[in-house]
Design a protein around this motif. Sequence first.
Motif, PDB file in Angstrom:
ATOM      1  N   THR A 145       0.854  -1.192   0.000  1.00 48.68           N
ATOM      2  CA  THR A 145       0.000   0.000   0.000  1.00 48.68           C
ATOM      3  C   THR A 145       0.892   1.245   0.000  1.00 48.68           C
ATOM      4  O   THR A 145       1.935   1.256   0.657  1.00 48.68           O
ATOM      5  CB  THR A 145      -0.935  -0.023   1.233  1.00 48.68           C
ATOM      6  OG1 THR A 145      -1.984  -0.981   0.992  1.00 48.68           O
ATOM      7  CG2 THR A 145      -1.572   1.319   1.513  1.00 48.68           C
ATOM      8  N   GLY A 163       2.251   4.492   1.157  1.00 47.79           N
ATOM      9  CA  GLY A 163       2.260   5.321   2.366  1.00 47.79           C
ATOM     10  C   GLY A 163       2.639   6.744   1.994  1.00 47.79           C
ATOM     11  O   GLY A 163       3.738   6.987   1.490  1.00 47.79           O
ATOM     12  N   SER A 168      -4.256   0.981  -3.089  1.00 48.01           N
ATOM     13  CA  SER A 168      -4.562   1.514  -1.757  1.00 48.01           C
ATOM     14  C   SER A 168      -3.536   2.576  -1.368  1.00 48.01           C
ATOM     15  O   SER A 168      -2.331   2.368  -1.539  1.00 48.01           O
ATOM     16  CB  SER A 168      -4.550   0.388  -0.728  1.00 48.01           C
ATOM     17  OG  SER A 168      -5.296  -0.710  -1.206  1.00 48.01           O
ATOM     18  N   ASP A 172      -2.474   5.247   1.838  1.00 51.12           N
ATOM     19  CA  ASP A 172      -2.642   5.628   3.242  1.00 51.12           C
ATOM     20  C   ASP A 172      -2.045   7.016   3.450  1.00 51.12           C
ATOM     21  O   ASP A 172      -0.883   7.263   3.133  1.00 51.12           O
ATOM     22  CB  ASP A 172      -1.911   4.608   4.134  1.00 51.12           C
ATOM     23  CG  ASP A 172      -1.917   5.027   5.600  1.00 51.12           C
ATOM     24  OD1 ASP A 172      -2.888   4.707   6.292  1.00 51.12           O
ATOM     25  OD2 ASP A 172      -0.951   5.688   6.041  1.00 51.12           O
ATOM     26  N   CYS A 190      -4.506   3.180  14.944  1.00 48.64           N
ATOM     27  CA  CYS A 190      -3.059   3.155  14.752  1.00 48.64           C
ATOM     28  C   CYS A 190      -2.408   3.231  16.138  1.00 48.64           C
ATOM     29  O   CYS A 190      -2.903   3.961  17.009  1.00 48.64           O
ATOM     30  CB  CYS A 190      -2.557   4.355  13.947  1.00 48.64           C
ATOM     31  SG  CYS A 190      -3.340   4.588  12.355  1.00 48.64           S
ATOM     32  N   GLN A 242      -2.790  -0.153  12.705  1.00 50.46           N
ATOM     33  CA  GLN A 242      -1.587   0.240  11.961  1.00 50.46           C
ATOM     34  C   GLN A 242      -0.470   0.496  12.963  1.00 50.46           C
ATOM     35  O   GLN A 242      -0.576   1.367  13.826  1.00 50.46           O
ATOM     36  CB  GLN A 242      -1.875   1.500  11.136  1.00 50.46           C
ATOM     37  CG  GLN A 242      -0.700   1.862  10.247  1.00 50.46           C
ATOM     38  CD  GLN A 242      -0.958   3.050   9.343  1.00 50.46           C
ATOM     39  OE1 GLN A 242      -0.059   3.857   9.118  1.00 50.46           O
ATOM     40  NE2 GLN A 242      -2.167   3.175   8.810  1.00 50.46           N
ATOM     41  N   LEU A 295      -1.588  -3.390   9.606  1.00 48.85           N
ATOM     42  CA  LEU A 295      -0.981  -2.580   8.550  1.00 48.85           C
ATOM     43  C   LEU A 295       0.367  -2.132   9.091  1.00 48.85           C
ATOM     44  O   LEU A 295       0.433  -1.354  10.047  1.00 48.85           O
ATOM     45  CB  LEU A 295      -1.870  -1.361   8.243  1.00 48.85           C
ATOM     46  CG  LEU A 295      -3.103  -1.577   7.349  1.00 48.85           C
ATOM     47  CD1 LEU A 295      -4.031  -2.654   7.875  1.00 48.85           C
ATOM     48  CD2 LEU A 295      -3.876  -0.279   7.167  1.00 48.85           C
ATOM     49  N   TYR A 328       3.603  -0.126   9.297  1.00 46.24           N
ATOM     50  CA  TYR A 328       4.234   1.088   8.762  1.00 46.24           C
ATOM     51  C   TYR A 328       5.721   1.097   9.064  1.00 46.24           C
ATOM     52  O   TYR A 328       6.192   0.403   9.959  1.00 46.24           O
ATOM     53  CB  TYR A 328       3.526   2.360   9.212  1.00 46.24           C
ATOM     54  CG  TYR A 328       3.676   2.832  10.648  1.00 46.24           C
ATOM     55  CD1 TYR A 328       4.820   3.516  11.079  1.00 46.24           C
ATOM     56  CD2 TYR A 328       2.628   2.677  11.564  1.00 46.24           C
ATOM     57  CE1 TYR A 328       4.925   4.002  12.378  1.00 46.24           C
ATOM     58  CE2 TYR A 328       2.721   3.158  12.864  1.00 46.24           C
ATOM     59  CZ  TYR A 328       3.877   3.815  13.267  1.00 46.24           C
ATOM     60  OH  TYR A 328       3.984   4.300  14.560  1.00 46.24           O
ATOM     61  N   LEU A 365       2.969  -0.794   4.364  1.00 44.37           N
ATOM     62  CA  LEU A 365       2.806   0.582   3.878  1.00 44.37           C
ATOM     63  C   LEU A 365       4.177   1.105   3.490  1.00 44.37           C
ATOM     64  O   LEU A 365       5.078   1.150   4.326  1.00 44.37           O
ATOM     65  CB  LEU A 365       2.235   1.462   4.994  1.00 44.37           C
ATOM     66  CG  LEU A 365       0.847   1.090   5.496  1.00 44.37           C
ATOM     67  CD1 LEU A 365       0.577   1.760   6.823  1.00 44.37           C
ATOM     68  CD2 LEU A 365      -0.198   1.513   4.488  1.00 44.37           C
TER      69      LEU A 365
END
Length: 329
Positions: free
Chosen positions: A17, A19, A50, A52, A170, A190, A216, A218, A292
């Motif tokens: 995805t 970021g 996707s 983010d 998150c 996240q 998710l 990061y 991400l």
Amino acid sequence: MEYRKIGNSDLELSAITFGAWAAGGWMWGSTDRNDAIKAIQAGYDLGVTSIDTAPIYGQGDSEEIVGEAVKGIARDKIQLVTKFGMRWDLEKGKLAMQTKNNDGKNIDVYKYAGKESVIFECEQSLKRLGTDYIDLYQIHWPDVTTPISETFEAVSRLIEQGKVRYAGVCNYDVAQLKEADQTLEIISNQIPFSMVNRAVEEEIIPFCLEHNKSVLAYSPMERGLLTGKMTADYKFEEGDHRQGNKFFTPESIQKTNSFLAKLKPLAEEKNATLSQLVLRWTIERPGITIALVGARNEKQAIQNAEAINVKLSADEIQFINTALKNAGF
């Protein structure tokens, strides 16, 4: 590209995805708007559907860039993921940091997710993104000054109004996740995760696995550290948040590079870059649903998307895990 179901929902996100933190420039020593737009579009062309983002990334800049980048794409072909709960335009909640905006002006950022603030932030995000709904709406950081139930009652209202499809969080711990779930079903968390930063595997990931909540991840590249391109004497631009971070001391960079050198032959054998190998390992990790990954230009976005083409056998994953352990990670 591979697409993965998020929690118990019918929402699917691309395993890689986009970021959009660095795209907003803030805390990354500036950015080029056109390069960022082209990066998002180049990723989309390779199946990265996707994206983010968050209002705080560039104080609206990142969301506007995302909105511009996806303008010509049919809305049901992309998944827009954004956040709330970090206010730089309101002195309420708990002071999170004193920093500078993209114009170099001092700003105070507060963690605040009171009901009226969540509703207001959603309206602003919809405008900047140029859309009438957000696929996944996440609280950016826990707000200790507002009851969790109040925050998610607001998100619940936005879902009823059709402005938000699903709720995520998150940086929540297990207790906070359980509490949020009592008001509204939370489908994802996240959290930071990388080869060299795996503390979340102790409690949070096992909990998410058990309760079918997606993770998710990061900073899977540990903000550039795991590219293998950083040297011990690397000089950061002014405003770059990595300066002074424990992962970016000369010793840490050297230790990481020694470990990455052991992976290089495997990457070369697969016609892949080190970054691509790291990303593939990340999304193969038990409990990790999505990685991400940021990109500042087309080339980086294409490289990130193509990480999906790297295939790792169980033996190769074991080899990487052993190398990690031997390196002291």
